[in-house]
Design a protein around this motif. Structure first.
Motif, PDB file in Angstrom:
ATOM      1  N   MET A 121      -8.998   0.100  -1.698  1.00 51.25           N
ATOM      2  CA  MET A 121      -8.034   1.170  -1.968  1.00 51.25           C
ATOM      3  C   MET A 121      -8.466   2.426  -1.217  1.00 51.25           C
ATOM      4  O   MET A 121      -9.618   2.832  -1.304  1.00 51.25           O
ATOM      5  CB  MET A 121      -7.956   1.437  -3.470  1.00 51.25           C
ATOM      6  N   THR A 122      -7.559   3.023  -0.463  1.00 54.63           N
ATOM      7  CA  THR A 122      -7.891   4.172   0.378  1.00 54.63           C
ATOM      8  C   THR A 122      -6.935   5.316   0.106  1.00 54.63           C
ATOM      9  O   THR A 122      -5.724   5.157   0.216  1.00 54.63           O
ATOM     10  CB  THR A 122      -7.824   3.778   1.863  1.00 54.63           C
ATOM     11  N   SER A 123      -7.494   6.471  -0.228  1.00 52.88           N
ATOM     12  CA  SER A 123      -6.687   7.671  -0.434  1.00 52.88           C
ATOM     13  C   SER A 123      -6.515   8.384   0.908  1.00 52.88           C
ATOM     14  O   SER A 123      -7.159   8.045   1.901  1.00 52.88           O
ATOM     15  CB  SER A 123      -7.377   8.607  -1.427  1.00 52.88           C
ATOM     16  N   ILE A 124      -5.664   9.411   0.933  1.00 47.50           N
ATOM     17  CA  ILE A 124      -5.502  10.179   2.170  1.00 47.50           C
ATOM     18  C   ILE A 124      -6.810  10.869   2.556  1.00 47.50           C
ATOM     19  O   ILE A 124      -7.093  11.065   3.742  1.00 47.50           O
ATOM     20  CB  ILE A 124      -4.353  11.203   2.055  1.00 47.50           C
ATOM     21  N   PHE A 125      -7.625  11.210   1.569  1.00 47.55           N
ATOM     22  CA  PHE A 125      -8.893  11.901   1.839  1.00 47.55           C
ATOM     23  C   PHE A 125      -9.920  10.912   2.412  1.00 47.55           C
ATOM     24  O   PHE A 125     -10.664  11.243   3.340  1.00 47.55           O
ATOM     25  CB  PHE A 125      -9.403  12.564   0.572  1.00 47.55           C
ATOM     26  N   HIS A 126      -9.945   9.711   1.849  1.00 46.95           N
ATOM     27  CA  HIS A 126     -10.834   8.668   2.360  1.00 46.95           C
ATOM     28  C   HIS A 126     -10.437   8.305   3.790  1.00 46.95           C
ATOM     29  O   HIS A 126     -11.300   8.128   4.668  1.00 46.95           O
ATOM     30  CB  HIS A 126     -10.748   7.442   1.442  1.00 46.95           C
ATOM     31  N   THR A 127      -9.139   8.211   4.040  1.00 48.57           N
ATOM     32  CA  THR A 127      -8.662   7.899   5.388  1.00 48.57           C
ATOM     33  C   THR A 127      -9.143   8.934   6.392  1.00 48.57           C
ATOM     34  O   THR A 127      -9.587   8.608   7.492  1.00 48.57           O
ATOM     35  CB  THR A 127      -7.127   7.831   5.400  1.00 48.57           C
ATOM     36  N   HIS A 128      -9.067  10.198   5.999  1.00 49.20           N
ATOM     37  CA  HIS A 128      -9.513  11.281   6.888  1.00 49.20           C
ATOM     38  C   HIS A 128     -11.018  11.255   7.107  1.00 49.20           C
ATOM     39  O   HIS A 128     -11.499  11.395   8.239  1.00 49.20           O
ATOM     40  CB  HIS A 128      -9.093  12.625   6.294  1.00 49.20           C
ATOM     41  N   MET A 129     -11.802  11.051   6.044  1.00 48.70           N
ATOM     42  CA  MET A 129     -13.257  11.180   6.133  1.00 48.70           C
ATOM     43  C   MET A 129     -13.940   9.916   6.633  1.00 48.70           C
ATOM     44  O   MET A 129     -15.078   9.978   7.121  1.00 48.70           O
ATOM     45  CB  MET A 129     -13.824  11.576   4.765  1.00 48.70           C
ATOM     46  N   GLY A 130     -13.289   8.773   6.500  1.00 52.56           N
ATOM     47  CA  GLY A 130     -13.911   7.534   6.935  1.00 52.56           C
ATOM     48  C   GLY A 130     -15.198   7.231   6.176  1.00 52.56           C
ATOM     49  O   GLY A 130     -15.284   7.412   4.961  1.00 52.56           O
ATOM     50  N   ALA A 131     -16.235   6.780   6.900  1.00 54.88           N
ATOM     51  CA  ALA A 131     -17.491   6.381   6.262  1.00 54.88           C
ATOM     52  C   ALA A 131     -18.161   7.550   5.547  1.00 54.88           C
ATOM     53  O   ALA A 131     -18.928   7.345   4.588  1.00 54.88           O
ATOM     54  CB  ALA A 131     -18.438   5.793   7.306  1.00 54.88           C
ATOM     55  N   ASP A 132     -17.900   8.773   5.984  1.00 57.30           N
ATOM     56  CA  ASP A 132     -18.502   9.955   5.354  1.00 57.30           C
ATOM     57  C   ASP A 132     -18.093  10.069   3.891  1.00 57.30           C
ATOM     58  O   ASP A 132     -18.817  10.658   3.085  1.00 57.30           O
ATOM     59  CB  ASP A 132     -18.070  11.211   6.127  1.00 57.30           C
ATOM     60  N   PHE A 133     -16.934   9.502   3.539  1.00 54.60           N
ATOM     61  CA  PHE A 133     -16.460   9.547   2.154  1.00 54.60           C
ATOM     62  C   PHE A 133     -17.471   8.910   1.203  1.00 54.60           C
ATOM     63  O   PHE A 133     -17.654   9.358   0.078  1.00 54.60           O
ATOM     64  CB  PHE A 133     -15.113   8.821   2.062  1.00 54.60           C
TER      65      PHE A 133
END
Length: 226
Positions: free
Chosen positions: A1-13
């Motif tokens: 499951m990927t949020s818009i914030f996870h999509t933006h941050m990638g592995a850094d999330f």
């Protein structure tokens, strides 16, 4: 499951504190929304010339036109699909000041074209800001604003640095109290500090699909331009 914030941050999330990760995982995939309740220890303004602009912004729920201490605070983060088919997350903040409630509204989408989270401000999304997010060594989240744009009808202009504000938001989780801490500062490279607040809150997660988007959270007008 990927949020818009996870999509933006990638592995850094994945470097964020687990509680911060959950808060910024709200979205259509997770099916969760988040409601935070707490207290802003201080809301403050910069030089006196800033106040008229804050009052003007307050008419469209942009920033907060009053200062205060120990102000009750609610933030509502609900995901939905906007009129243009984009996954959107509300950041509706309500400050209970002595003269009544004041709202600071934002709606966020991921912009692959700009490689950032796009932050539309206010009830009519007249202002759009690029947001760049990064995990810090202590697991906190740092958000910095980039370019700002003003849109009204055919008008689409970049806000010049002379009058624009640079926002920095830091959100962390205090394990000793079980509370999130947030600090917001808006500055101008020519005039210094303009606006800010800091405080703490607890979070409750609710079923975004089952509860739906309550009346008044969605902006009056939605802007297609990124």
């Amino acid at each position: 499951m990927t949020s818009i914030f996870h999509t933006h941050m990638g592995a850094d999330f994945g470097r964020l504190h687990p509680e911060i990760r959950r808060r910024f995982s709200v979205g259509l995939d997770s099916g969760e929304a988040c409601v935070g309740r707490g207290t802003m220890e201080r809301i403050r303004h910069g030089a006196p010339f800033v106040k008229p602009f804050l009052r003007l912004g307050g008419t469209r729920n942009i920033l907060v036109p009053r200062e205060g201490r120990d102000v009750p605070f609610v933030i509502e983060n609900f995901p939905y699909v906007d009129s243009f088919g984009r996954e959107t997350v509300t950041f509706v903040r309500t400050f209970q000041l002595p003269d009544g409630p004041h709202r600071f509204d934002a709606t966020m989408v991921f912009s692959p074209e700009r490689d950032c989270v796009l932050d539309y401000l206010g009830t009519h999304q007249h202002l759009a800001s690029d947001l760049h997010m990064s995990a810090q060594p202590d697991g906190s989240l740092l958000i910095r604003s980039g370019e700002h744009r003003f849109r009204e009808g055919p008008v689409d202009v970049r806000v010049p640095s002379l009058i624009g504000g640079e926002a920095e938001v830091r959100e962390s989780f205090d394990e000793s109290t079980g509370r999130f801490r947030v600090r917001v500062r808006v500055t101008n490279r020519h005039f210094g500090f303009l606006f800010g607040y800091e405080g703490s809150f607890t979070a409750e997660y609710v079923d975004a699909g089952g509860n739906g988007l309550r009346a008044g959270l969605r902006p009056v007008r939605e802007e297609a331009r990124a």
